[in-house]
Design an enzyme around this catalytic site. Structure first.
Site, PDB file in Angstrom:
ATOM      1  N   GLU A  71       0.811  -1.221   0.000  1.00 53.83           N
ATOM      2  CA  GLU A  71       0.000   0.000   0.000  1.00 53.83           C
ATOM      3  C   GLU A  71       0.845   1.272   0.000  1.00 53.83           C
ATOM      4  O   GLU A  71       0.433   2.296  -0.565  1.00 53.83           O
ATOM      5  CB  GLU A  71      -0.944   0.013   1.212  1.00 53.83           C
ATOM      6  N   PHE A 133     -11.611  -7.319  13.840  1.00 58.44           N
ATOM      7  CA  PHE A 133     -10.481  -7.761  13.026  1.00 58.44           C
ATOM      8  C   PHE A 133     -10.132  -6.693  11.989  1.00 58.44           C
ATOM      9  O   PHE A 133     -10.978  -6.232  11.243  1.00 58.44           O
ATOM     10  CB  PHE A 133     -10.826  -9.085  12.337  1.00 58.44           C
ATOM     11  N   GLN A 134      -8.882  -6.303  11.965  1.00 56.69           N
ATOM     12  CA  GLN A 134      -8.337  -5.299  11.043  1.00 56.69           C
ATOM     13  C   GLN A 134      -9.040  -3.945  11.175  1.00 56.69           C
ATOM     14  O   GLN A 134      -9.153  -3.189  10.206  1.00 56.69           O
ATOM     15  CB  GLN A 134      -8.377  -5.793   9.591  1.00 56.69           C
ATOM     16  N   LYS A 183     -17.312  -1.022   5.360  1.00 61.20           N
ATOM     17  CA  LYS A 183     -17.654  -2.045   4.374  1.00 61.20           C
ATOM     18  C   LYS A 183     -19.143  -2.073   4.051  1.00 61.20           C
ATOM     19  O   LYS A 183     -19.544  -2.158   2.883  1.00 61.20           O
ATOM     20  CB  LYS A 183     -17.206  -3.414   4.901  1.00 61.20           C
ATOM     21  N   MET A 495      24.264   8.742   2.643  1.00 62.65           N
ATOM     22  CA  MET A 495      24.212  10.026   3.331  1.00 62.65           C
ATOM     23  C   MET A 495      24.432   9.868   4.834  1.00 62.65           C
ATOM     24  O   MET A 495      25.094  10.697   5.466  1.00 62.65           O
ATOM     25  CB  MET A 495      22.871  10.722   3.056  1.00 62.65           C
TER      26      MET A 495
END
Length: 617
Positions: A71, A133-134, A183, A495
């Site tokens: 993502e 969940f999630q 959802k 760097m």
């Protein structure tokens, strides 16, 4: 409630008015109305209803969904899409880890003022707050790094929320917005009423005001009276599409122009008035010029620390004109003598119109002559053509072989060398500046190449940075993107190693990448991408040219000198005039034990500038 399973004709929103459709279908049609044709994303449980509508939209032919491998890659790809086109980028992610994986990309866009719309799935409304969940409160997590955000709790809000989101993302100072959709909202049938783009101004949202005519007149008077003016152009010039006005203003009044890292491309760096980038790794002549100028014309720039160095030594004797769309940036770090708050394009246009009504007699010839002298005495170093390949040589070769390429970069030494040596047009330089996000370059190149399939796109990466999001080689392979990736490979976190050498007595803690570094060519081949290893100096230009001009995606691993440092460099806490890594020029030496007329500091240094405040001594 029974859900419809038949495809909805998303291409005819007028016929859908007052018809029962799914929330997810309404979302996709709202995106279509706002000109969205490409979405970068990754599916998951909570966003599945929306992906079912993505399937329908792709079948109907108006949408292309790019499946990224992480993502974070989706957010950076949408970012690259937006920077290279000026349009709003769009990305999708599911709830929980899918949403939190987007956070770095959102913060990157926020710091660099890039317009993206981020849409996340969320657990169903009854489950919100139950630690389902999630489930993650992505609305709360992202509040500090977005312009605005919404949780859509009623499908009837979708059309208006999308319209507001695009309006806010692209208006004023651009930036990211987030829409979180539970959802079950996507699964609910309702009477859909489309909202046309631009027809809904969000409550409380204020568009930039018209520039003040009196302030424009004051700014022009300061420019006319100045003998040592300097334009300091930032990313706001590019966001506003004001580069042509900037060029005309500079040439009309003979104004030298320096740009920030975000402002690269705002002014033609091949023009004699250009002094390149300023700041920590800017050109010596840009940093000398900003220290010695009597007028600093800041246009779409925010006086950040990597540009100013020690703030009270930045342009210490200059009056300040500040063109800025965001009032919060004016007088934040430096007080402006004249502030022009509003759309930069309009402000510069009105300044030019006022200038054109007058006879212009620039008096900057001596100043430009001094800057030309600095350019000759302190040029960017071209290393000797011997031994191992120097990283600077690689960038010079890229500049010669594909001068019109769109460039994306990761973050580190290679980024600074690319900024120093490459010359780019507007929107052709795509780099994470404010947040300094390692792993930005490859997914950003996905976004640029998707948006501009017929353009040359080259990602300049480091061997450490590229590993942050190297999985996006799978995306490049799947969509056969004609993207070239060049790894400036010194087997270090370059760097960080340079800072450890310079400021930590060469204690190289956790920066050596040699052990465990993959075979990049073999890795590219595993993704179905051609890989090339370049080590031999005698053949590297020919190998690089052949690879850059060959069609199809190619990863080019160039092994360079391990211990090369990126200079010039302004050490932290020092003035821009106190650069290290400059060649010595005895003709500029001064008598020792000189007292600085500005701060009184006595120095035995032979530098032309006071090591305490940066003033001329």
């Amino acid at each position: 409630m029974t859900l419809t399973s038949s495809p909805v004709n998303l291409g005819d929103s007028e016929n859908q008015e007052n018809s029962q459709i799914l929330g997810a279908d309404a979302l996709m049609d709202s995106l279509r109305l706002h000109g969205v044709s490409t979405i970068f994303g990754y599916p998951g449980g909570a966003i599945l209803p929306i992906y079912d509508s993505v399937y329908k939209a792709e079948k109907q032919g108006w949408l292309k969904h790019i499946l990224v491998r992480h993502e974070q890659g989706a957010a950076h790809a949408a970012d690259g899409y937006a920077r290279s086109t000026g349009s709003v980028g769009v990305c999708f992610g599911t709830s929980g880890p899918g949403a939190t994986n987007l956070v770095t990309g959102i913060a990157t866009a926020q710091m660099d003022s890039v317009p993206i719309v981020v849409i996340t799935g969320q657990v169903p409304r009854p489950a919100i707050g139950t630690d389902a969940f999630q489930e993650t409160d992505i609305f709360g997590i992202t509040l500090p790094i977005v312009k605005h955000s919404w949780v859509v709790r009623d499908p009837s809000e979708i059309a208006s929320v999308v319209a507001q989101a695009f309006f806010i993302a692209a208006s004023g100072r651009p930036g990211p917005v987030l829409i979180d959709i539970p959802k079950d909202v996507g699964q609910e049938l309702f009477n859909y009423q489309p909202v046309q783009p631009g027809s809904l101004i969000p409550p409380g949202f204020q568009l930039p005001k018209e520039p003040d005519s009196l302030s424009i007149a004051k700014a022009l008077k300061l420019i006319e009276d100045s003998q040592r003016p300097l334009v300091y152009a930032g990313g706001g010039v590019i966001s506003a599409g004001a580069h042509n006005s900037l060029s005309e203003l500079a040439k009309r009044h003979h104004l030298p122009v320096t740009t920030t890292l975000m402002g690269k491309g705002a002014f033609d760096e091949r023009d004699s008035l250009s002094v390149g980038m300023l700041g920590m790794h800017g050109t010596a002549y840009a940093n000398f010029a900003v220290t010695e100028c009597d007028l600093l014309i800041a246009i779409g720039a925010r006086f950040d620390d990597r540009v100013t160095g020690k703030l009270d030594t930045f342009a210490p004797r200059a009056k300040i004109i500040h063109f800025e769309v965001d009032p919060a940036e004016v007088n934040k770090n430096r007080t402006a003598d004249v502030a022009l708050i509003g759309d930069l394009g309009i402000s510069l246009k009105q300044l030019l119109e006022l200038s054109l009504r007058k006879k212009v007699q620039p008096n900057t010839s001596q100043w430009l002559g001094l800057i030309d002298k600095w350019k000759k005495q302190y040029p960017l170093v071209v290393p000797p053509a011997e031994g191992m390949i120097y990283p600077q040589e690689v960038l010079l070769a890229v500049r010669d072989i594909v001068p019109e390429a769109y460039i994306t970069t990761d973050v580190g030494q290679h980024q600074m060398w690319a900024a120093q040596y490459l010359r780019n047009g507007p929107r052709q330089w795509i780099s994470s500046a404010g947040l300094g996000t390692m792993g930005f370059g490859v997914p950003a190149a996905v976004g640029v190449q998707t948006a501009l399939p017929n353009e040359k796109v080259v990602c300049i990466a480091g061997d450490a940075s590229i590993l942050m999001n190297i999985q996006e080689l799978g995306t490049i392979s799947q969509y056969k993107l004609n993207t070239k990736i060049i790894i400036i490979n010194n087997h270090w976190q370059g760097m960080v190693r340079q800072w450890q050498q310079s400021f930590y007595e060469e204690r190289y803690s956790a920066t050596n990448m040699l052990n465990g570094e993959p075979d990049f060519v073999g890795l590219a081949n595993a993704f179905g991408i051609k890989g090339i290893l370049i080590k031999n100096r005698n053949e590297f230009v020919d190998q690089l040219k052949e690879a850059l001009l060959e069609p199809g995606p190619i990863l080019i691993d160039v092994n360079v000198r391990r211990d090369e440092n990126c200079y010039p460099m302004v050490p932290p806490g020092k003035s821009n005039a106190q650069m290290v890594g400059l060649p010595a020029h005895p003709e500029l030496a001064i008598n020792p034990n000189r007292k600085c007329p500005s701060c009184g500091f006595t120095s035995s240094s032979k530098n032309k500038f006071c090591p305490e405040c940066g003033s001329s001594i």
